[in-house]
Design a protein around this motif. Sequence first.
Motif, PDB file in Angstrom:
ATOM      1  N   ALA A  40       0.862  -1.194   0.000  1.00 28.11           N
ATOM      2  CA  ALA A  40       0.000   0.000   0.000  1.00 28.11           C
ATOM      3  C   ALA A  40       0.888   1.230   0.000  1.00 28.11           C
ATOM      4  CB  ALA A  40      -0.875   0.008   1.247  1.00 28.11           C
ATOM      5  N   ALA A  41       0.419   2.282  -0.661  1.00 26.59           N
ATOM      6  CA  ALA A  41       1.246   3.488  -0.826  1.00 26.59           C
ATOM      7  C   ALA A  41       1.735   4.044   0.515  1.00 26.59           C
ATOM      8  CB  ALA A  41       0.459   4.546  -1.587  1.00 26.59           C
ATOM      9  N   ASN A  42       0.842   4.176   1.486  1.00 24.61           N
ATOM     10  CA  ASN A  42       1.260   4.862   2.721  1.00 24.61           C
ATOM     11  C   ASN A  42       2.297   4.063   3.502  1.00 24.61           C
ATOM     12  OD1 ASN A  42      -0.019   3.708   5.434  1.00 24.61           O
ATOM     13  ND2 ASN A  42      -1.472   3.326   3.789  1.00 24.61           N
ATOM     14  N   GLN A  43       2.461   2.789   3.198  1.00 24.98           N
ATOM     15  CA  GLN A  43       3.418   1.958   3.933  1.00 24.98           C
ATOM     16  C   GLN A  43       4.665   1.637   3.105  1.00 24.98           C
ATOM     17  OE1 GLN A  43      -0.403  -0.336   5.042  1.00 24.98           O
ATOM     18  NE2 GLN A  43       1.208  -1.351   6.182  1.00 24.98           N
ATOM     19  N   TYR A  44       4.626   1.968   1.817  1.00 25.33           N
ATOM     20  CA  TYR A  44       5.688   1.511   0.919  1.00 25.33           C
ATOM     21  C   TYR A  44       6.293   2.635   0.082  1.00 25.33           C
ATOM     22  CZ  TYR A  44       7.515  -1.471  -2.995  1.00 25.33           C
ATOM     23  OH  TYR A  44       8.271  -2.088  -3.952  1.00 25.33           O
ATOM     24  N   GLU A  45       5.450   3.533  -0.377  1.00 21.94           N
ATOM     25  CA  GLU A  45       5.874   4.451  -1.432  1.00 21.94           C
ATOM     26  C   GLU A  45       6.880   5.511  -1.014  1.00 21.94           C
ATOM     27  OE1 GLU A  45       2.748   5.560  -4.314  1.00 21.94           O
ATOM     28  OE2 GLU A  45       3.182   7.591  -3.639  1.00 21.94           O
ATOM     29  N   HIS A  72       6.757   8.875   5.579  1.00 23.19           N
ATOM     30  CA  HIS A  72       7.394   9.892   4.728  1.00 23.19           C
ATOM     31  C   HIS A  72       8.331   9.294   3.678  1.00 23.19           C
ATOM     32  CE1 HIS A  72       6.531  13.518   7.565  1.00 23.19           C
ATOM     33  NE2 HIS A  72       5.487  12.754   7.323  1.00 23.19           N
ATOM     34  N   ASN A  73       9.122   8.330   4.119  1.00 18.31           N
ATOM     35  CA  ASN A  73       9.983   7.645   3.147  1.00 18.31           C
ATOM     36  C   ASN A  73       9.575   6.193   2.980  1.00 18.31           C
ATOM     37  OD1 ASN A  73      11.768   9.891   2.716  1.00 18.31           O
ATOM     38  ND2 ASN A  73      12.480   9.538   4.807  1.00 18.31           N
ATOM     39  N   ALA A  74       8.913   5.663   3.991  1.00 18.50           N
ATOM     40  CA  ALA A  74       8.510   4.242   4.012  1.00 18.50           C
ATOM     41  C   ALA A  74       9.687   3.388   3.521  1.00 18.50           C
ATOM     42  CB  ALA A  74       7.242   4.027   3.216  1.00 18.50           C
ATOM     43  N   THR A 125       1.527  -0.940  13.881  1.00 20.03           N
ATOM     44  CA  THR A 125       2.494  -0.481  14.874  1.00 20.03           C
ATOM     45  C   THR A 125       3.437   0.610  14.350  1.00 20.03           C
ATOM     46  OG1 THR A 125       4.177  -2.102  14.265  1.00 20.03           O
ATOM     47  CG2 THR A 125       2.545  -2.814  15.883  1.00 20.03           C
ATOM     48  N   GLY A 126       3.446   0.829  13.046  1.00 19.15           N
ATOM     49  CA  GLY A 126       4.363   1.835  12.483  1.00 19.15           C
ATOM     50  C   GLY A 126       5.798   1.358  12.445  1.00 19.15           C
ATOM     51  N   GLU A 127       5.992   0.093  12.746  1.00 24.34           N
ATOM     52  CA  GLU A 127       7.369  -0.434  12.817  1.00 24.34           C
ATOM     53  C   GLU A 127       7.910  -0.909  11.480  1.00 24.34           C
ATOM     54  OE1 GLU A 127       7.867  -3.267  16.573  1.00 24.34           O
ATOM     55  OE2 GLU A 127       6.031  -3.526  15.460  1.00 24.34           O
ATOM     56  N   MET A 128       9.229  -0.954  11.382  1.00 24.63           N
ATOM     57  CA  MET A 128       9.923  -1.693  10.328  1.00 24.63           C
ATOM     58  C   MET A 128      10.271  -3.088  10.832  1.00 24.63           C
ATOM     59  SD  MET A 128      10.115  -0.370   7.414  1.00 24.63           S
ATOM     60  CE  MET A 128      10.942  -1.832   6.850  1.00 24.63           C
TER      61      MET A 128
END
Length: 488
Positions: free
Chosen positions: A14-19, A85-87, A444-447
């Motif tokens: 998904a864009a917000n998590q990857y782009e 922002h950078n995902a 969770t917003g984690e990597m």
Amino acid sequence: MGFAKNFLWGGATAANQYEGGYNEGGRGLSTMDAITGGGYKKPRLMTYKNADGTIGSSPIDSSLTGTLPENTTGYILPDTYYPSHNATDFYHHYKEDIALFAEMGFRCFRMSVSWSRICPKGMYEVNEEGLKFYEDVFDELNKYGIEPVVTINHFDMPMYLADHYNGWGSREVIDFFLFYAKTIFERYKGKVRYWMTFNEINVLSGWPQTGIHENDPQHLYQAHHHIFVASAKTVILGHEIDPSNMIGMMVSYTPGYPMTCKPEDVYEAICFNRQKEFYMDVQVRGYYPNYKLKEFEREGIQIEMEEGDLDLLKKGTVDYIGFSYYMSTVCSTDPNVERTEGNQFLACKNPYLETSDWGWTVDPEGLRIVLCQMYERYHLPLFVVENGLGAADTIEADGSIQDDYRIGYLRNHIAAMKKAVEIDGVDLLGYTPWGCIDIVSAGTGEMKKRYGFIFVERYDDGTGDYSRRKKKSFDWYRHVIETNGEEL
Ligand code: BG6
């Protein structure tokens, strides 16, 4: 026997998590850009500005639920880490990534378009650079014969619409969305054929997913009504623009089993499962089901509708059901049942099943059960557009990543899916495991919580050079696709 020859094997993002590229190429801000990083059971914040110019923040939980005070606007604090922002920087790495997907033999790739990259304020102004970016991506995919599967809206809302219209709380947003959908349907005609309107429509809650500042059932269901109408109109429009378009809905499906054979537990499970069926009933059958209308009556919820809305819902039903499946849960009238984490909610623990490191119940057979139940209820083609194991990966001294746990999870789920096709006769279009390349976790917003076949050097402290490396599962999945799911 087995999967159809043209079965759509691929992966999903998904864009917000990857782009990433959040402020590049003329993109406008989206609500997800104002959610800080966090971690497992660590707080994440939505940051905002009050009408008097002071800055504030409020907590958001793993179901992306939280309340932004009224009269506030999303705000990005300096020197703060915001994972979207950078995902994992698809924006600058798309050619490299698509080449890797092609190497695995992907036949399709699921991604979402960021609404505010196409329409920076979400309204009637179009950003040509944004349109061109996705056009280049689709051309690159088509070059390798990879079919794009596009989610028109995956959890993000143009910030301007959240700030000035209270997002989906306003009926006007339907027209803005339609304009955005028309723009992409027309531009990508002939390049994209598989679409989904709203990701996990059944879990959309407050700001950031819907842009609304309130989080009570009255406001949420009203926003969902606007989303239903927007989705139905989008389906009608998409078919008008290109009759060969396949336009689906997308639902998060965590089945609830009765904890015991006590009739009360069985009924509890019926009610729990209705939370998903409601969205399918509206988008597949085309009407508000009685159990929901009765609930509205009991709870005093009144949905404002315009004349013609119910007719639109009937006409704008979808071509297929896309769904995410990660886990199952159990339902009981006993409030003391042990709890465990879940996909967007706190689940009850099934004593027969293991859980992942993030507390999600692992239940491959549940995927077969869901496929059977959905197919028998709706008789529409199904598409497993998300499935996977979020796990922490370790890079060994030799640089390899031995993610046998991920292979084990996926193998068992594909085997269950195969039984549903071969034995139960389910019409299944394809399978796109979630986060086929590492991306930011939505909950969770984690990597640290990774799903990919491809590791991305990006860490929760904001470091990492975004370089990519194959995990052990990469070659395993390549072989699965090569043998059309015969050798797992
Ligand atoms: C689904 C969402 O709920 O689950 C994805 O559609 C999300 O956006 C996925 O990433 C997995 O959840 P998480 O919290 O592990 O990223």
